[in-house]
Design a protein around this motif. Structure first.
Motif, mmCIF file in Angstrom:
data_model
loop_
_atom_site.group_PDB
_atom_site.id
_atom_site.type_symbol
_atom_site.label_atom_id
_atom_site.label_comp_id
_atom_site.label_asym_id
_atom_site.label_seq_id
_atom_site.Cartn_x
_atom_site.Cartn_y
_atom_site.Cartn_z
ATOM 1 N N GLY A 149 27.839 41.295 39.562
ATOM 2 C CA GLY A 149 29.069 41.487 39.743
ATOM 3 C C GLY A 149 29.870 42.004 38.474
ATOM 4 O O GLY A 149 29.108 42.703 37.732
ATOM 5 N N LEU A 150 31.311 42.143 38.691
ATOM 6 C CA LEU A 150 32.178 43.140 37.677
ATOM 7 C C LEU A 150 31.824 42.678 36.175
ATOM 8 O O LEU A 150 32.065 43.534 35.308
ATOM 9 C CB LEU A 150 33.390 42.680 37.973
ATOM 10 C CG LEU A 150 34.527 43.211 37.060
ATOM 11 C CD1 LEU A 150 34.512 44.714 37.195
ATOM 12 C CD2 LEU A 150 35.773 42.670 37.467
ATOM 13 N N SER A 152 28.956 41.596 34.754
ATOM 14 C CA SER A 152 27.636 41.811 34.740
ATOM 15 C C SER A 152 27.110 41.070 33.281
ATOM 16 O O SER A 152 27.451 41.803 32.566
ATOM 17 C CB SER A 152 27.001 42.843 35.192
ATOM 18 O OG SER A 152 25.457 43.042 34.857
ATOM 19 N N GLN A 266 37.728 48.899 37.752
ATOM 20 C CA GLN A 266 36.487 49.611 38.271
ATOM 21 C C GLN A 266 35.331 49.771 37.070
ATOM 22 O O GLN A 266 35.793 49.727 36.028
ATOM 23 C CB GLN A 266 36.787 51.120 38.642
ATOM 24 C CG GLN A 266 37.760 51.062 39.923
ATOM 25 C CD GLN A 266 37.810 52.625 40.565
ATOM 26 O OE1 GLN A 266 37.848 53.708 39.700
ATOM 27 N NE2 GLN A 266 38.288 52.589 41.817
ATOM 28 N N GLY A 281 25.522 47.220 43.003
ATOM 29 C CA GLY A 281 26.679 46.544 43.389
ATOM 30 C C GLY A 281 27.790 46.731 42.261
ATOM 31 O O GLY A 281 27.803 47.774 41.589
ATOM 32 N N ASP A 282 28.714 45.541 42.426
ATOM 33 C CA ASP A 282 29.817 45.891 41.405
ATOM 34 C C ASP A 282 29.394 45.877 39.900
ATOM 35 O O ASP A 282 30.085 46.410 39.073
ATOM 36 C CB ASP A 282 30.683 44.622 41.389
ATOM 37 C CG ASP A 282 31.720 44.616 42.888
ATOM 38 O OD1 ASP A 282 31.565 45.691 43.381
ATOM 39 O OD2 ASP A 282 32.131 43.551 43.034
ATOM 40 N N TRP A 285 29.058 49.784 39.639
ATOM 41 C CA TRP A 285 30.117 50.645 40.036
ATOM 42 C C TRP A 285 31.244 50.090 40.863
ATOM 43 O O TRP A 285 32.138 50.790 41.497
ATOM 44 C CB TRP A 285 29.501 51.563 41.256
ATOM 45 C CG TRP A 285 28.898 51.226 42.462
ATOM 46 C CD1 TRP A 285 29.619 50.400 43.283
ATOM 47 C CD2 TRP A 285 27.658 51.027 42.833
ATOM 48 N NE1 TRP A 285 28.775 49.738 44.261
ATOM 49 C CE2 TRP A 285 27.713 49.909 44.093
ATOM 50 C CE3 TRP A 285 26.225 51.330 42.273
ATOM 51 C CZ2 TRP A 285 26.648 49.806 44.628
ATOM 52 C CZ3 TRP A 285 25.152 51.079 42.799
ATOM 53 C CH2 TRP A 285 24.992 50.512 44.196
ATOM 54 N N CYS A 286 31.602 48.807 40.509
ATOM 55 C CA CYS A 286 32.819 48.182 41.361
ATOM 56 C C CYS A 286 33.952 49.092 41.477
ATOM 57 O O CYS A 286 34.587 49.863 40.354
ATOM 58 C CB CYS A 286 33.464 46.969 40.348
ATOM 59 S SG CYS A 286 34.701 46.220 41.131
ATOM 60 N N SER A 288 36.692 48.289 42.882
ATOM 61 C CA SER A 288 37.853 47.342 42.976
ATOM 62 C C SER A 288 38.099 46.849 44.251
ATOM 63 O O SER A 288 38.039 47.491 45.279
ATOM 64 C CB SER A 288 38.993 47.902 42.077
ATOM 65 O OG SER A 288 39.880 48.646 43.270
ATOM 66 N N GLY A 294 33.705 47.366 48.812
ATOM 67 C CA GLY A 294 32.750 46.625 48.108
ATOM 68 C C GLY A 294 31.659 46.414 48.841
ATOM 69 O O GLY A 294 30.226 46.632 48.314
ATOM 70 N N ALA A 298 27.670 47.878 48.385
ATOM 71 C CA ALA A 298 26.697 47.150 47.814
ATOM 72 C C ALA A 298 25.358 47.142 48.925
ATOM 73 O O ALA A 298 24.341 47.039 48.517
ATOM 74 C CB ALA A 298 27.185 45.592 47.765
ATOM 75 N N GLN A 335 35.515 55.292 44.743
ATOM 76 C CA GLN A 335 36.262 54.947 43.573
ATOM 77 C C GLN A 335 37.528 55.641 43.541
ATOM 78 O O GLN A 335 38.620 55.504 42.964
ATOM 79 C CB GLN A 335 35.499 55.076 42.336
ATOM 80 C CG GLN A 335 34.407 54.116 42.137
ATOM 81 C CD GLN A 335 33.951 54.173 40.996
ATOM 82 O OE1 GLN A 335 33.497 55.323 40.222
ATOM 83 N NE2 GLN A 335 33.370 53.088 40.119
#
Length: 414
Positions: A149-150, A152, A266, A281-282, A285-286, A288, A294, A298, A335
């Motif tokens: 995730g964001l 990480s 992001q 995944g996030d 490259w999240c 947002s 998302g 993913a 993005q």
């Protein structure tokens, strides 16, 4: 070659990656900080190539049965009168609650799991990665993938502090369970004041509604794991609101122990891999939540990463580089989130009026339909990695040598 792969994170990207790695003959292990699968979250879209991925996993029919059945977004005034509606139904997209999608992915992913634990350290060398855990004994893996995730932890250990990669988008958001009677069935109802939004999401196929809050703000300092602090920050921004149903919605949301809050941000990285560690995944490259992409990114990214490892016979240097090359164009495109934030959170009263006027124009839906048609016409199918392709040996004429192993400054060894 490189069969033992540790995946950090049991959400959409992590479970999809584990599924496809196992299908290709690898031996993945998934580690998850939570004691069980996280069943919360908001609605996520399965669209375009992501539909191909879940169809090949055999879960598309179950996803359709558990779809949210939301018709669109409704903007209301202080007296709960609808001032504009946008129909967001799309025959090529299925929206499903994040927790439902994760549960379905788990049903078709038979691999080893370590719940209630997390990575403490990682040390790479020529032959693998030594990983220590908060609770389990240290183990050796051939590769490690961060799907966490964001915020990480794998990214932080391998590439450095998250501030180097997070691009703050000037807003914060929260969502939590809410009293369903506060919103209209099958609609996302939103109420705006300048720089703020309170809303409620009511799925046609779920009894439980979701409250949404978003506000514009300079960067705030807080612990991203401290739910009590998260609730305080949202309460400070929305407490005292008497218009619409904001007060009731806030009380309902603050009572949820799974209350979720974070920055609208992001992740922008020059590369998603270093040596034997990669991100998906996030974590990588999240785009947002404002992108709405998302789950799509993913599912597709995890499918491609597993497939490229299979196509390269497990050679991570070839596979990681190829995965980044083929997936980054889609990430870059998603993005670019355009006017989504301005649509949901107008900065001024005048901006809100303009948004409402635009939303009332029937042309809005027609433009969206044309955009979908053009995307579908120009989209090529995803590669089928289950079909072996002939690849030249590294010593054969015309073959391309694998890239050298790259290591970040914060990585010990390669």
């Amino acid at each position: 070659m490189n069969e033992r792969i540790l995946i950090s994170g049991a959400s959409i990207a992590g479970l999809t990656l584990a599924h496809w790695l196992a299908r290709h003959g690898f031996r993945p292990t998934v580690i998850e900080r939570a004691a069980a699968l996280r069943d919360g979250g908001n609605g996520v879209d399965v669209r375009e190539h992501a539909v191909e991925v879940v169809e090949r996993m055999g879960v598309m029919s179950r996803i359709r049965r558990r779809a949210t059945d939301v018709h669109g977004m409704k903007f209301v005034d202080a007296d709960d009168r609808a001032v504009a509606r946008i129909d967001i139904r799309n025959p090529d997209t299925v929206e499903i609650m994040r927790g439902d999608l994760v549960a379905l992915l788990r049903e078709v992913t038979d691999v080893d799991y370590l719940f209630g634990d997390s990575i403490r350290t990682m040390e790479q060398d020529d032959d693998g990665v030594t990983v220590t855990f908060e609770h389990a004994h240290a183990r050796r893996f051939d590769l490690v993938v961060g799907a966490d995730g964001l915020h990480s932890h794998v990214r932080r250990l391998t590439f450095g502090p998250e501030d180097e990669f997070l691009r703050f988008e000037d807003h914060y958001f929260a969502f939590a369970d809410a009293e369903a009677s506060l919103g209209e069935d099958r609609w996302v109802t939103m109420f705006n004041t300048p720089g703020r939004m309170a809303g409620i999401y009511r799925s046609g196929n779920h009894a439980q509604a979701k409250a949404y809050f978003m506000f514009r703000s300079p960067r705030l300092e807080y612990d991203h794991r401290d739910i009590a602090e998260h609730k305080r920050l949202v309460r400070e921004r929305f407490a005292g609101g008497r218009a619409w149903r904001t007060a009731q919605l806030l009380d309902s949301a603050l009572a949820d122990p799974e209350f979720y809050f974070d920055a609208l941000a992001q992740v922008r990285m020059p590369t998603w891999w270093a040596g034997r560690v990669a991100l998906v995944g996030d974590a990588a490259w999240c785009a947002s939540p404002a992108s709405g992409a998302g789950a799509e990114l993913a599912l597709i990214g995890a499918y491609r990463l597993a497939g490229e490892l299979a196509a390269a016979g497990g050679d991570h240097r070839v596979a990681f580089a190829r995965y980044e090359t083929v997936h980054r164009p889609l990430v870059d495109k998603r993005q670019r989130i355009g006017p989504n934030v301005r649509l949901m959170i107008p900065r001024t009263t005048g901006g809100r009026r303009v948004r409402d006027a635009v939303a009332r124009v029937p042309l809005t839906k027609a433009v969206g339909a044309v955009e979908r048609l053009l995307r579908n016409r120009n989209a090529a199918s995803l590669p089928d990695y289950s079909r072996p392709a002939e690849t030249p040996s590294r010593s054969s004429p015309g073959s391309t040598a694998a890239e050298p192993i790259r290591c970040a400054a914060h990585t010990r060894g390669c």
